[in-house]
Write a protein that holds these residues in place. Structure first.
Motif: not given
Lengths: 227, 301
Positions: A94-99
């Motif tokens: 989730l974190g990497l995708s949003l970034n």
């Protein structure tokens, strides 16, 4: 030297490679999500809906101006407070995708705007709808323009994914630190981790370059040949 | 004066008479007729006296800048209308308002009996997107910078509209498209991408793309302004052969000799209004408006 090659590598490399597999999985998954997200955000920011445009612009600005590691920590430690408890792996995705999605949305937006203008007018002037124009004219060209940049972001993501070791994802770097905490051979183990990252990243870059070439369509090859 | 105005090879011969050999489209008349005859040219307007396109009280502002102050004009079926005038005078904006690439600020536009927009109590009401799309499909535009679809071959550019918008079967669209390319002298370049074509070739493909829509009206926005001088004649020949087929056209152009030879009606647009209208002879030989006189003097240099 003898110890490094003939004791440590046979002993710990399999464990590191297990971590490397997770690194690749989390990177590929995150990239797929980031591409979808980035494209949707780019289209939303080019729409006529003012509120949507403002919300998406805020998302892009916030995510581009906070360090990735902080974003990951916020997601991993804050979401449970809201009653959403994600395992480390999925919090990482989730974190990497949003970034990366925030960055890719700007890539897609620029690519779309570089095709818009005249060709959009031409489509409108023969009675095509906006959706038709995007589907048939703008996106096929914009996506190909974006491919090299997307490839670059994927290589960067592979390496940035090391940060998810901070939120207890058992990927390559974390497996390295686990080994070190047992063996205290920090120099050698970190060196092995670096070697694995290099090999994954180097091979990925070759694959990306190959994909890029095979996706370069005929109309661009002639344009390049004549340039 | 008429000689001075006619520096191009298309000068002396009488209006609307196809010149054999010079004209890439007139080389095969039967084939040309076969395409033309499919088109409902006669049924364009039930009443030939009724204008195909009517513009009333057109205004267009960009922010505080008033590009078009007040324009009225009519285009009758089968006629060729030229808009001439100094740069920045609003000619292209008038054209782009006709097919709603720009939304007018005020005014009324009626095309083929359908009202595209009107102003009521100071507010502009525009027709639905579906109506506007249908109208656009019947009055395609040819652009100064060609605006071909860069990822499609010449033929694919031409058949895109017929297949997607008109719903033609692909085989028919391809056959018609190849015939159109043949008529603009580019059949052998059918599979070339725009990047492989010269400016003049691109513009002739763009004209074929417009004609492929079987339009009632074709809009030309400075079709030769971006071309190298030696490529202009080929494009003008192509446009003239369309006029020879009695197609309705509105042309924004700086080619005065061409306007003189081809136009049924010339409107001189300056400062956002039509400063003078008339037949080519009236406009070029007996201008009354001061700005027009000045404009004609300036282009004679």
């Amino acid at each position: 030297m003898y110890e490094f090659f003939f004791v440590l590598i046979p002993e710990y490399m399999p464990f590191l490679l297990q971590g490397a597999l997770v690194t690749v999985q989390i990177s590929v998954l995150s990239m797929i999500c980031a591409i979808s997200l980035g494209l949707l955000v780019a289209l939303g920011r080019l729409s006529n809906l003012r509120v949507l445009r403002a919300v998406l612009a805020a998302y892009v600005e916030i995510w581009r101006n906070v360090p990735l590691i902080v974003q990951l920590l916020v997601i991993y430690f804050s979401l449970p407070q809201l009653g959403i408890s994600l395992p480390g792996f999925w919090a990482g995705v989730l974190g990497l995708s949003l970034n990366v999605g925030a960055y890719l949305s700007e890539v897609f937006r620029a690519a779309i705007l570089s095709v818009e203008g005249g060709q959009k007018d031409a489509g409108l002037s023969i009675g095509m709808s906006r959706v038709m124009i995007y589907r048939r004219v703008i996106l096929p060209q914009a996506l190909r323009i974006a491919v090299p940049t997307i490839g670059g972001y994927f290589i960067a993501l592979l390496k940035d994914s090391a940060l998810v070791s901070y939120i207890a994802v058992n990927e390559l770097l974390r497996h390295g630190t686990i080994v070190i905490s047992n063996t205290f051979k920090s120099m050698e183990i970190y060196l092995m981790v670096a070697m694995v990252y290099f090999i994954i990243s180097f091979i990925s870059a070759r694959i990306v370059a190959h994909v890029e070439r095979s996706l370069t369509p005929a109309y661009l090859r002639v344009a390049q040949a004549q340039a | 004066m008429s000689n001075a105005l006619s520096p191009l090879p298309i000068s002396a011969s009488p209006k609307r008479k196809p010149e054999e050999g010079m004209d890439p489209m007139s080389s095969n008349k039967s084939a040309r007729l076969s395409i033309v005859s499919e088109k409902p040219q006669q049924s364009v307007a039930p009443n030939p006296a009724e204008p195909l396109l009517t513009v009333r009280g057109l205004q267009k502002r960009f922010g505080s800048h008033e590009v078009i102050k007040n324009i009225d004009l009519e285009v009758s079926p089968g006629s060729v209308t030229f808009l001439i005038g100094p740069s920045g005078g609003g000619k292209s904006t008038v054209l782009r308002c006709m097919n709603f690439l720009e939304t007018p600020s005020a005014g009324e536009i009626t095309f083929a009996g359908e009202r595209l927009c009107h102003t009521e109590k100071g507010r502009l009401h525009r027709a639905s997107d579906a109506v506007l799309r249908r109208a656009r499909a019947q009055m395609p535009m040819v652009f100064q910078h060609f605006n071909l679809f860069a990822h499609r071959t010449a033929l694919e550019n031409v058949i895109e509209g017929p297949i997607l918008v008109l719903g033609r079967p692909r085989e028919q669209a391809v056959a018609d498209g190849r015939e159109l390319l043949r008529r603009v002298g580019l059949l052998e370049r059918a599979d070339a991408y725009p990047a492989q074509l010269s400016g003049g070739q691109k513009q002739r493909v763009a004209i074929a793309r417009a004609v492929a829509m079987e339009p009632r009206l074709i809009l030309f926005d400075e079709p030769t302004s971006a071309l190298d001088p030696e490529l202009v004649a080929g494009v003008l020949d192509t446009i003239r052969s369309l006029a020879d087929e009695n197609r309705t056209m509105v042309v924004v152009s700086h080619e005065m000799a061409f306007a003189r030879r081809l136009a049924d009606r010339v409107h001189f647009v300056a400062d956002g209004v039509i400063a003078e209208s008339g037949s080519p002879d009236e406009i070029f030989d007996a201008p009354k408006n001061e700005r027009l006189k000045q404009f004609i003097r300036s282009i004679l240099h």
